[in-house]
Design an enzyme around this catalytic site. Sequence first.
Site, PDB file in Angstrom:
ATOM      1  N   GLU A 227      47.273  21.434  33.579  1.00  0.00           N
ATOM      2  CA  GLU A 227      46.639  20.867  34.775  1.00  0.00           C
ATOM      3  C   GLU A 227      45.153  20.656  34.518  1.00  0.00           C
ATOM      4  OE1 GLU A 227      44.881  22.762  38.890  1.00  0.00           O
ATOM      5  OE2 GLU A 227      46.740  23.591  38.095  1.00  0.00           O
TER       6      GLU A 227
ATOM      7  N   LYS B 290      52.349  27.236  45.114  1.00  0.00           N
ATOM      8  CA  LYS B 290      51.438  28.201  44.506  1.00  0.00           C
ATOM      9  C   LYS B 290      50.813  29.045  45.601  1.00  0.00           C
ATOM     10  CE  LYS B 290      46.932  25.901  43.904  1.00  0.00           C
ATOM     11  NZ  LYS B 290      45.972  25.399  42.890  1.00  0.00           N
TER      12      LYS B 290
END
Length: 210
Positions: free
Chosen positions: A41, A130
């Site tokens: 990411e 998340k």
Amino acid sequence: MTAWTKVLTTLPLVAILRGLAPDESVEVGEALVAAGFLCLEVPLNSPSPLDSIRRLRGALGDRAIVGAGTVLTAQAVRDVAGAGGQIIISPNTDVAVIGEAKAAGLISFPAFYTPSEAFTAIAAGADALKLFPAEAAGPAMLKAMKAVLPKTTPVFPVGGVEPGNVATWRAAGANGFGLGSALYKPGKTAAEVRIAADAFVAAWKASADG
């Protein structure tokens, strides 16, 4: 097996490369993939993040999923898709961002902190969640929420995760982790990132064996 399924079943660790510069992106990415990482990411508040995403996609091909973090708007989702990104990770629950990601055929990975946010994200089509900031929530909070969340929705704590607490989080129900400054921060060489990556991989494997 899809690339995302492979991440979930093989090594569900997401490398958060906040502050990554395009010129170092490929070297750092190769170090992570060599350690076994399958998902990278690049947060959008990094220098020229779309350039880094393009370079990583070009260098890594199908060896890893590459995408963006800190994605806050539907337009940002479109920008990431245009750069070849495959996963959209956000620090919040925004149904417009989730919907845009799914419409573009991308993996949607928003953050939550409360059960309401978690269920809102799931209803909007999120592929995984998340827990952020995880260091404020703690393993006990994750364990309580996992009791009511769908077992088919992976939950990744993000924030404050280190090799030494991986096992504790897994025992509380973590399905994977997003790893930030303990793995990479500006100024770290690719060799140093590899050492940190190896430590996380070893901790993950040890917690699985345990």
